[in-house]
Design a protein around this motif. Structure first.
Motif, PDB file in Angstrom:
ATOM      1  N   PRO A 149       0.774  -1.243   0.000  1.00 48.47           N
ATOM      2  CA  PRO A 149       0.000   0.000   0.000  1.00 48.47           C
ATOM      3  C   PRO A 149       0.808   1.298   0.000  1.00 48.47           C
ATOM      4  CG  PRO A 149       0.124  -0.855   2.223  1.00 48.47           C
ATOM      5  CD  PRO A 149       0.803  -1.861   1.330  1.00 48.47           C
ATOM      6  N   GLY A 150       2.071   1.250   0.363  1.00 50.15           N
ATOM      7  CA  GLY A 150       2.815   2.490   0.551  1.00 50.15           C
ATOM      8  C   GLY A 150       3.844   2.772  -0.518  1.00 50.15           C
ATOM      9  N   ASN A 151       4.525   3.886  -0.333  1.00 54.02           N
ATOM     10  CA  ASN A 151       5.632   4.237  -1.210  1.00 54.02           C
ATOM     11  C   ASN A 151       6.896   3.531  -0.749  1.00 54.02           C
ATOM     12  OD1 ASN A 151       4.174   5.926  -2.882  1.00 54.02           O
ATOM     13  ND2 ASN A 151       4.507   7.684  -1.576  1.00 54.02           N
ATOM     14  N   GLY A 152       7.865   3.488  -1.600  1.00 56.84           N
ATOM     15  CA  GLY A 152       9.123   2.852  -1.264  1.00 56.84           C
ATOM     16  C   GLY A 152      10.228   3.363  -2.152  1.00 56.84           C
ATOM     17  N   PHE A 153      11.339   2.723  -2.064  1.00 53.97           N
ATOM     18  CA  PHE A 153      12.512   3.086  -2.839  1.00 53.97           C
ATOM     19  C   PHE A 153      13.019   1.829  -3.519  1.00 53.97           C
ATOM     20  CE2 PHE A 153      17.102   3.682  -3.283  1.00 53.97           C
ATOM     21  CZ  PHE A 153      17.098   4.825  -4.052  1.00 53.97           C
ATOM     22  N   GLU A 154      13.462   1.951  -4.758  1.00 54.19           N
ATOM     23  CA  GLU A 154      13.889   0.797  -5.539  1.00 54.19           C
ATOM     24  C   GLU A 154      15.330   0.987  -6.001  1.00 54.19           C
ATOM     25  OE1 GLU A 154      11.870  -1.336  -9.260  1.00 54.19           O
ATOM     26  OE2 GLU A 154      12.573   0.680  -9.703  1.00 54.19           O
ATOM     27  N   ILE A 155      16.116  -0.073  -5.891  1.00 62.42           N
ATOM     28  CA  ILE A 155      17.421  -0.105  -6.545  1.00 62.42           C
ATOM     29  C   ILE A 155      17.440  -1.317  -7.466  1.00 62.42           C
ATOM     30  CG2 ILE A 155      18.653   1.158  -4.747  1.00 62.42           C
ATOM     31  CD1 ILE A 155      19.815  -1.468  -3.736  1.00 62.42           C
ATOM     32  N   ALA A 156      18.163  -1.198  -8.567  1.00 71.55           N
ATOM     33  CA  ALA A 156      18.188  -2.269  -9.561  1.00 71.55           C
ATOM     34  C   ALA A 156      19.614  -2.554  -9.993  1.00 71.55           C
ATOM     35  CB  ALA A 156      17.347  -1.875 -10.777  1.00 71.55           C
ATOM     36  N   ALA A 157      19.826  -3.774 -10.453  1.00 68.48           N
ATOM     37  CA  ALA A 157      21.122  -4.176 -10.990  1.00 68.48           C
ATOM     38  C   ALA A 157      20.876  -4.972 -12.266  1.00 68.48           C
ATOM     39  CB  ALA A 157      21.894  -5.030  -9.986  1.00 68.48           C
ATOM     40  N   GLN A 158      21.781  -4.816 -13.215  1.00 65.93           N
ATOM     41  CA  GLN A 158      21.734  -5.583 -14.460  1.00 65.93           C
ATOM     42  C   GLN A 158      23.093  -6.233 -14.660  1.00 65.93           C
ATOM     43  OE1 GLN A 158      21.083  -3.281 -18.009  1.00 65.93           O
ATOM     44  NE2 GLN A 158      20.871  -5.094 -19.287  1.00 65.93           N
ATOM     45  N   TYR A 159      23.089  -7.459 -15.150  1.00 66.74           N
ATOM     46  CA  TYR A 159      24.311  -8.214 -15.370  1.00 66.74           C
ATOM     47  C   TYR A 159      24.280  -8.751 -16.799  1.00 66.74           C
ATOM     48  CZ  TYR A 159      28.257 -11.092 -13.767  1.00 66.74           C
ATOM     49  OH  TYR A 159      29.498 -11.646 -13.575  1.00 66.74           O
ATOM     50  N   SER A 160      25.432  -9.069 -17.354  1.00 65.87           N
ATOM     51  CA  SER A 160      25.501  -9.522 -18.741  1.00 65.87           C
ATOM     52  C   SER A 160      24.944 -10.933 -18.935  1.00 65.87           C
ATOM     53  CB  SER A 160      26.945  -9.468 -19.242  1.00 65.87           C
ATOM     54  OG  SER A 160      27.776 -10.283 -18.428  1.00 65.87           O
ATOM     55  N   GLU A 161      24.841 -11.681 -17.873  1.00 69.36           N
ATOM     56  CA  GLU A 161      24.287 -13.042 -17.890  1.00 69.36           C
ATOM     57  C   GLU A 161      23.198 -13.107 -16.833  1.00 69.36           C
ATOM     58  OE1 GLU A 161      27.492 -15.752 -17.171  1.00 69.36           O
ATOM     59  OE2 GLU A 161      28.814 -14.737 -18.561  1.00 69.36           O
ATOM     60  N   PRO A 162      22.496 -14.238 -16.742  1.00 69.03           N
ATOM     61  CA  PRO A 162      21.518 -14.339 -15.654  1.00 69.03           C
ATOM     62  C   PRO A 162      22.182 -14.012 -14.311  1.00 69.03           C
ATOM     63  CG  PRO A 162      21.187 -16.128 -17.178  1.00 69.03           C
ATOM     64  CD  PRO A 162      22.448 -15.403 -17.612  1.00 69.03           C
ATOM     65  N   ILE A 163      21.521 -13.167 -13.543  1.00 67.95           N
ATOM     66  CA  ILE A 163      22.087 -12.649 -12.297  1.00 67.95           C
ATOM     67  C   ILE A 163      21.572 -13.455 -11.114  1.00 67.95           C
ATOM     68  CG2 ILE A 163      20.270 -10.945 -11.876  1.00 67.95           C
ATOM     69  CD1 ILE A 163      22.521  -8.953 -11.129  1.00 67.95           C
ATOM     70  N   ASP A 164      22.372 -13.525 -10.069  1.00 67.91           N
ATOM     71  CA  ASP A 164      21.902 -14.115  -8.821  1.00 67.91           C
ATOM     72  C   ASP A 164      22.070 -13.078  -7.710  1.00 67.91           C
ATOM     73  OD1 ASP A 164      24.601 -14.216  -7.900  1.00 67.91           O
ATOM     74  OD2 ASP A 164      24.838 -16.295  -8.510  1.00 67.91           O
ATOM     75  N   ALA A 165      21.596 -13.396  -6.526  1.00 68.93           N
ATOM     76  CA  ALA A 165      21.607 -12.436  -5.421  1.00 68.93           C
ATOM     77  C   ALA A 165      23.025 -11.987  -5.063  1.00 68.93           C
ATOM     78  CB  ALA A 165      20.917 -13.036  -4.201  1.00 68.93           C
ATOM     79  N   LYS A 166      23.978 -12.892  -5.092  1.00 71.03           N
ATOM     80  CA  LYS A 166      25.361 -12.540  -4.744  1.00 71.03           C
ATOM     81  C   LYS A 166      25.939 -11.529  -5.745  1.00 71.03           C
ATOM     82  CE  LYS A 166      29.845 -14.537  -3.687  1.00 71.03           C
ATOM     83  NZ  LYS A 166      30.636 -15.757  -3.528  1.00 71.03           N
ATOM     84  N   GLN A 167      25.698 -11.750  -7.030  1.00 72.54           N
ATOM     85  CA  GLN A 167      26.192 -10.816  -8.051  1.00 72.54           C
ATOM     86  C   GLN A 167      25.533  -9.449  -7.901  1.00 72.54           C
ATOM     87  OE1 GLN A 167      24.976 -13.505 -11.098  1.00 72.54           O
ATOM     88  NE2 GLN A 167      27.078 -13.815 -11.826  1.00 72.54           N
ATOM     89  N   ALA A 168      24.229  -9.436  -7.647  1.00 66.67           N
ATOM     90  CA  ALA A 168      23.522  -8.166  -7.473  1.00 66.67           C
ATOM     91  C   ALA A 168      24.071  -7.412  -6.270  1.00 66.67           C
ATOM     92  CB  ALA A 168      22.027  -8.414  -7.309  1.00 66.67           C
ATOM     93  N   LEU A 169      24.260  -8.101  -5.162  1.00 69.75           N
ATOM     94  CA  LEU A 169      24.799  -7.459  -3.961  1.00 69.75           C
ATOM     95  C   LEU A 169      26.188  -6.894  -4.214  1.00 69.75           C
ATOM     96  CD1 LEU A 169      24.341  -6.721  -1.024  1.00 69.75           C
ATOM     97  CD2 LEU A 169      25.260  -8.966  -0.398  1.00 69.75           C
ATOM     98  N   THR A 170      27.019  -7.613  -4.934  1.00 62.56           N
ATOM     99  CA  THR A 170      28.363  -7.127  -5.272  1.00 62.56           C
ATOM    100  C   THR A 170      28.276  -5.845  -6.096  1.00 62.56           C
ATOM    101  OG1 THR A 170      29.313  -9.351  -5.176  1.00 62.56           O
ATOM    102  CG2 THR A 170      30.515  -7.706  -6.463  1.00 62.56           C
ATOM    103  N   LEU A 171      27.375  -5.810  -7.077  1.00 63.35           N
ATOM    104  CA  LEU A 171      27.203  -4.599  -7.889  1.00 63.35           C
ATOM    105  C   LEU A 171      26.719  -3.430  -7.030  1.00 63.35           C
ATOM    106  CD1 LEU A 171      25.592  -6.169 -11.073  1.00 63.35           C
ATOM    107  CD2 LEU A 171      27.865  -5.154 -10.901  1.00 63.35           C
ATOM    108  N   TRP A 172      25.740  -3.655  -6.177  1.00 63.79           N
ATOM    109  CA  TRP A 172      25.207  -2.586  -5.338  1.00 63.79           C
ATOM    110  C   TRP A 172      26.247  -2.078  -4.345  1.00 63.79           C
ATOM    111  CZ3 TRP A 172      20.496  -6.141  -4.758  1.00 63.79           C
ATOM    112  CH2 TRP A 172      19.595  -5.908  -5.799  1.00 63.79           C
ATOM    113  N   LYS A 173      27.026  -2.993  -3.779  1.00 65.92           N
ATOM    114  CA  LYS A 173      28.054  -2.570  -2.826  1.00 65.92           C
ATOM    115  C   LYS A 173      29.137  -1.733  -3.502  1.00 65.92           C
ATOM    116  CE  LYS A 173      29.395  -5.657   0.243  1.00 65.92           C
ATOM    117  NZ  LYS A 173      29.811  -6.951   0.816  1.00 65.92           N
TER     118      LYS A 173
END
Length: 84
Positions: A12-36
């Motif tokens: 129901p509420g507002n929020g904040f979104e961050i996104a990551a894109q990788y050259s191959e199928p991404i997994d949580a570890k790869q996304a976290l590495t990109l965000w960090k």
């Protein structure tokens, strides 16, 4: 980006979104590495800087080469997260 969680779900509420894109199928570890590796994404993950606030809900989505995390201002009353 602030309204994305409620556009895609019953949240129901507002929020904040961050996104990551990788050259191959991404997994949580790869996304976290990109965000960090990004100052602002990392601050959002750590609740620092302009993102220093209490997030009352979080959600993650991974599809093919993309991963997103939503941080919400309101409590999500829709129960437990989906189990893999």
């Amino acid at each position: 980006m602030w309204s994305k969680p409620k556009e895609l779900t019953s949240y129901p509420g507002n929020g904040f979104e961050i996104a990551a894109q990788y050259s191959e199928p991404i997994d949580a570890k790869q996304a976290l590495t990109l965000w960090k590796g990004s100052q602002y994404h990392n601050e959002a993950l750590l609740n620092k800087g302009v993102y220093a606030r209490e997030w009352k809900a979080r959600g993650i989505g991974i599809y093919k080469n993309y991963s997103v995390v939503w941080f919400g201002h309101e409590v999500d009353n829709n129960g437990e997260p989906l189990k893999p």
